[in-house]
Design a protein around this motif. Sequence first.
Motif, mmCIF file in Angstrom:
data_model
loop_
_atom_site.group_PDB
_atom_site.id
_atom_site.type_symbol
_atom_site.label_atom_id
_atom_site.label_comp_id
_atom_site.label_asym_id
_atom_site.label_seq_id
_atom_site.Cartn_x
_atom_site.Cartn_y
_atom_site.Cartn_z
ATOM 1 N N GLY A 71 51.600 22.260 40.794
ATOM 2 C CA GLY A 71 52.358 22.622 41.832
ATOM 3 C C GLY A 71 52.540 23.988 41.766
ATOM 4 N N ASP A 72 53.794 24.485 41.743
ATOM 5 C CA ASP A 72 54.189 25.787 41.912
ATOM 6 C C ASP A 72 54.238 26.573 40.539
ATOM 7 N N LEU A 73 53.110 26.899 40.014
ATOM 8 C CA LEU A 73 53.025 27.632 38.586
ATOM 9 C C LEU A 73 53.669 29.041 38.521
ATOM 10 N N ARG A 74 53.662 29.496 39.921
ATOM 11 C CA ARG A 74 53.793 30.909 40.090
ATOM 12 C C ARG A 74 55.539 31.237 39.917
ATOM 13 N N TYR A 75 56.409 30.509 40.629
ATOM 14 C CA TYR A 75 57.769 30.908 40.590
ATOM 15 C C TYR A 75 58.689 29.968 39.802
ATOM 16 N N SER A 76 57.876 29.071 39.130
ATOM 17 C CA SER A 76 58.821 28.195 38.266
ATOM 18 C C SER A 76 59.345 28.748 36.755
ATOM 19 N N ARG A 77 60.512 29.028 36.609
ATOM 20 C CA ARG A 77 60.834 29.658 35.318
ATOM 21 C C ARG A 77 60.532 28.555 34.275
ATOM 22 N N ARG A 136 62.193 31.546 46.551
ATOM 23 C CA ARG A 136 61.639 32.647 45.949
ATOM 24 C C ARG A 136 60.275 33.049 46.494
ATOM 25 N N HIS A 137 59.900 32.109 47.445
ATOM 26 C CA HIS A 137 58.614 32.530 48.016
ATOM 27 C C HIS A 137 58.409 33.655 49.152
ATOM 28 N N HIS A 138 57.377 34.361 48.759
ATOM 29 C CA HIS A 138 57.204 35.526 49.752
ATOM 30 C C HIS A 138 56.033 35.288 50.803
ATOM 31 N N GLY A 139 56.107 34.450 51.677
ATOM 32 C CA GLY A 139 55.241 34.123 52.597
ATOM 33 C C GLY A 139 54.065 33.043 52.076
ATOM 34 N N GLU A 140 53.795 32.685 50.595
ATOM 35 C CA GLU A 140 53.176 31.669 50.469
ATOM 36 C C GLU A 140 53.461 30.352 50.869
#
Lengths: 451, 451, 451
Positions: free
Chosen positions: C170-176, C272-276
């Motif tokens: 899933g969202d591996l970028r923004y998940s603390r 927290r997404h920036h356009g993704e």
Amino acid sequence: MSKVASDSRQHPASIRNLVSIDDFGNDEIIGLFEAAKAFSVDLRAHAHLCPGSISASLFYEASTRTRLSFESAMLRLGGGVLTAAEMKSMSAQKGESLADTVRVVSGYADMIVLRHPSEGAARLAARYATVPVVNAGDGSHEHPTQTLCDLYTLWIERGRLEGLDVVLAGDLRYSRTIHSFIFALARFRANIVCVPHPGLELPDYVLRRLHEEYGTEPIRADARQLGDLAGESDAMYLTPNKPHQLSLFTELSALEVGRVDALYMTRPQTERHHGESAERYMRVGAETMALEPLRDALVMHPLPRRDEIDASVDGDPRGVYFKQAARGVPIRMAIGAYLLGAIDLPGARPVPTASSVFHDQPAGPSPCPNTTCITHTEARHVQPAFRLRGRHPLRAACAYCAQELASPWVGSRTERQFDARSSDWAESLDVEDLVFLGDEREAHERGFTRR
Amino acid sequence: MSKVASDSRQHPASIRNLVSIDDFGNDEIIGLFEAAKAFSVDLRAHAHLCPGSISASLFYEASTRTRLSFESAMLRLGGGVLTAAEMKSMSAQKGESLADTVRVVSGYADMIVLRHPSEGAARLAARYATVPVVNAGDGSHEHPTQTLCDLYTLWIERGRLEGLDVVLAGDLRYSRTIHSFIFALARFRANIVCVPHPGLELPDYVLRRLHEEYGTEPIRADARQLGDLAGESDAMYLTPNKPHQLSLFTELSALEVGRVDALYMTRPQTERHHGESAERYMRVGAETMALEPLRDALVMHPLPRRDEIDASVDGDPRGVYFKQAARGVPIRMAIGAYLLGAIDLPGARPVPTASSVFHDQPAGPSPCPNTTCITHTEARHVQPAFRLRGRHPLRAACAYCAQELASPWVGSRTERQFDARSSDWAESLDVEDLVFLGDEREAHERGFTRR
Amino acid sequence: MSKVASDSRQHPASIRNLVSIDDFGNDEIIGLFEAAKAFSVDLRAHAHLCPGSISASLFYEASTRTRLSFESAMLRLGGGVLTAAEMKSMSAQKGESLADTVRVVSGYADMIVLRHPSEGAARLAARYATVPVVNAGDGSHEHPTQTLCDLYTLWIERGRLEGLDVVLAGDLRYSRTIHSFIFALARFRANIVCVPHPGLELPDYVLRRLHEEYGTEPIRADARQLGDLAGESDAMYLTPNKPHQLSLFTELSALEVGRVDALYMTRPQTERHHGESAERYMRVGAETMALEPLRDALVMHPLPRRDEIDASVDGDPRGVYFKQAARGVPIRMAIGAYLLGAIDLPGARPVPTASSVFHDQPAGPSPCPNTTCITHTEARHVQPAFRLRGRHPLRAACAYCAQELASPWVGSRTERQFDARSSDWAESLDVEDLVFLGDEREAHERGFTRR
């Protein structure tokens, strides 16, 4: 129509409340300090005192610090806590009177801790609740547990209160904490040195009450005496925000204060200022702490602070403000245990204090002159009431918010006559017969004739 | 696709909930009253019952009074409390379903007390939670602990419920409290006298259900009968807001109610009014209390009140509304202790009530007709479900919010046919086979053909 | 000017905190798991462990789930709870620093559980508090009890951590949560398979740290390999939101992962997404669960979920996310009991971890490069500080928020010289003598000359 209402409500007169520090006698206060000191040896060893008791925090304005301190104390006593931190929105929404709310909550808890923005709210709550009420701050009126915590810190660090030399600095005008503390210091015969920030001096009514009730005046120092005193060897000064702008206390030797016992610093209550500038507000820093008269002085502060005490003081053993905050717990433990009947205070006689005696005014156009007094918002259930402060001259105050009644006219209910408050006739009236009248017009409208 | 879901979730069918007062049998209710009465002797003597148990207050709308009452009860039982008074903002923010939230909180607590603005929320929560759920109010659906508290007050003051003469006055249209109370009174065979404020009469569906389920109708009185009855010696009247505008009950002797057991007053639910005027709303005052038929009547009110009961009644021993509020604690102690298995109710058989049996509708365009039913906001996890209310005629209600399904069409899942709900064919269908259809068009779209 | 500050504050160095999972050694973590497992046999049988202890929840942002889990744990241990869920508004209103607040609350409670939006807040709190501090989430920095709860779920279900094959999806970028979990998995030598949603891959700094500190790289799979792998017999795929758009994992046999131990799914952190785009976000459903490699896989999720796990998985015994949430209680009980000294962890040596050692920078223009680090808002009391991460190359991070210092220049305090961080001279400097400089200009301004 008139009555002495102290025991006319549901609860027995034996229920004690802490609405004002005047509700407790000096013996009781020292007794509470002794109890708090004993608790402090191990705060966690007293859970047997109030098991099964419940304290309800009714907070009509946010004050997390105060609330947590009370709740910690109750948990340390083995009791439970009900928390209502959002009472204001509740109350506004459903329109319930405070008198009703505290009667309901009296069914849920064994003690009520009340925080309210209106002066007199705690006294009103105490009158309707059937459990003890503790005032956790009612507008700009009182915050007695803060005052007791401050006094307790002095007492435990110095072993006594009488004769201590205490310097009060900063915003002496708008700080409720300072006003309560100063009366308590006077009551216990401490010496008070005032060093106000320019424009933030003690209000006149505080000075007047200090004089009338305690026959004392604070030693007044003035930061503007800087020019006279700069360079004196034993001058005590506070470090200002900007270097090169020292705001000196005064020459302490001239004040016959050779050594200060405590320096009580306050933050500027900018939210209550009306144009007074708190720029270049006094600041306690390393330079201050190096002064000879402060060699052994405690530095106290009610917290929260902003910049008025520098972080460098935090590590100084004289900076006791965090200890002072922590002592809120044992002192509130002592108050709770005492009001809940879990401890006795040996040697202390519970005094049936004057502050609990109400003299209701019949319904009429004489509301309390203080427009933020709780009696204005609770007019549906509560009629104005006063209590007598003195006979010669005849003085009275709102029984709720304690603001003095200013009108020069008083009447007799039975004689239906009125006269100047300063007259011999007025001063001789029985308290049950007395009525305070707003003005001559009101007197006539209510059927009184001039003597 | 269809299933009986009462025990298809994680938790055993043996977990009892209090979502509706119908979840408890009459024996159980009286058993709870006996337990509450025993607790009341000394509320603080029962902390041994639930030590180590935790109750979680999940409040999706503010109701401080209700929350504190539940939390007080749990503390009195020796348990602990988790408080989430701000669930609404939480939920909105992170988008979690109620079904997920209660499953998570089931891991943190031994009981969940839920307050929610959507009808049916508590039933849904009970279906997913793995611990008992108590409904602390779900929209305009139910608030069963309030009803039990009201019934308990009658029972403890009068020693019985059957045959009591209870007058319900004021806003009978919008008060959820009154609706629940009236069904409970009917169930326990009390006599009900309705005295609505003009325009705020009981809704038709309440009258219909009273008739269908209990075969009874309330004795209806009308304040507008004033003209006929004024001056009668034993007329009972409420004091109106304005003098000279008496709104009489009715001639009580004509109603064969010689003496009223209780007068239950409600506040005008102005926040739900649609143009109905609550000006000159009925008011119980000293004049009311002087009426002969109210000689021994209890004056009750769910609180908070505004002006509908005058402060002068507070000191009257018949004004029991503060006692009534206080009794919320022992009754909630009894409920909590019972649901947590800490007490038995001798003589009470736990009835597997019909209300816990669900008949899921397959996914489709037949949502509950009540647009504020929880099934609309929880559509992701929950499909519409109904439970049967009667066979002749065939009646069903949303299994969550209890609103009756109004559509005249029902179908058979196995036969894929549909017909009028009133047909013999429909009434003979097995409940597992039954499907309630919104309208004929929906029936065709879902592949049903007309019989 | 410089100092090692680990024990320079009020509290003894022996106080343990849980700010980062790195504060605990591997032995301690396994010891905590053993304790949690023992607690789980009967959560209600451990109230003798911490009677009289108080935990304070200081939440500067709302997180009801986390708060209730901590509070449940404390109640299960027999302790009491102070709740401040509204710290943000408090703090903003009165302008108190976090450093002051935690010192005050240290007087009210025996442990502080802190949630704060700024990175590094918990480390700062631990430095000033005189009681243990537990980090309940500080911005995007750490949330160690969530990570321990996740690890514990793996450990208890599989009996070990080493060598487990764990798929993160899933969202591996923004998940603390994922970042903390991945480091913990690496530390315990689990195999990591990443299946990011396109555009939401692991950040480079996470990959770099995985490589540098653990010498490992996750097995990287790519959902975009769909074209290559479609139709393979043992391909594992997630059910996408829309049918016919399968997003395959990868060929697991090629990855030498024959059977997956756990599939950890995350929700898209759209806030927290920036356009993704998180449209057509991966979804675990019945099809996913039918895959052979997932035959015995646990499906985990930190919750709250939205649509990324279908309700149909809730009833599948492999869907352990509600159990995972429930295990937050025993693991937090173990943490609390350990930090409060109520339990020992046999075989675990408390390691004085590097993370608790601070090297203060003198006041100057070198703030932490992370603008949401707590040091920026607490500049009044706190000066920048770093701790060393490595010698060859010389690496350091902000001692509060752990962000790496990027500047290529370092200086010597005693020699007043500076040079490239990569120089031999720099790497040989004593840590007490080291100063990290923002850039050459700053170096000159602070009086350093180039070597």
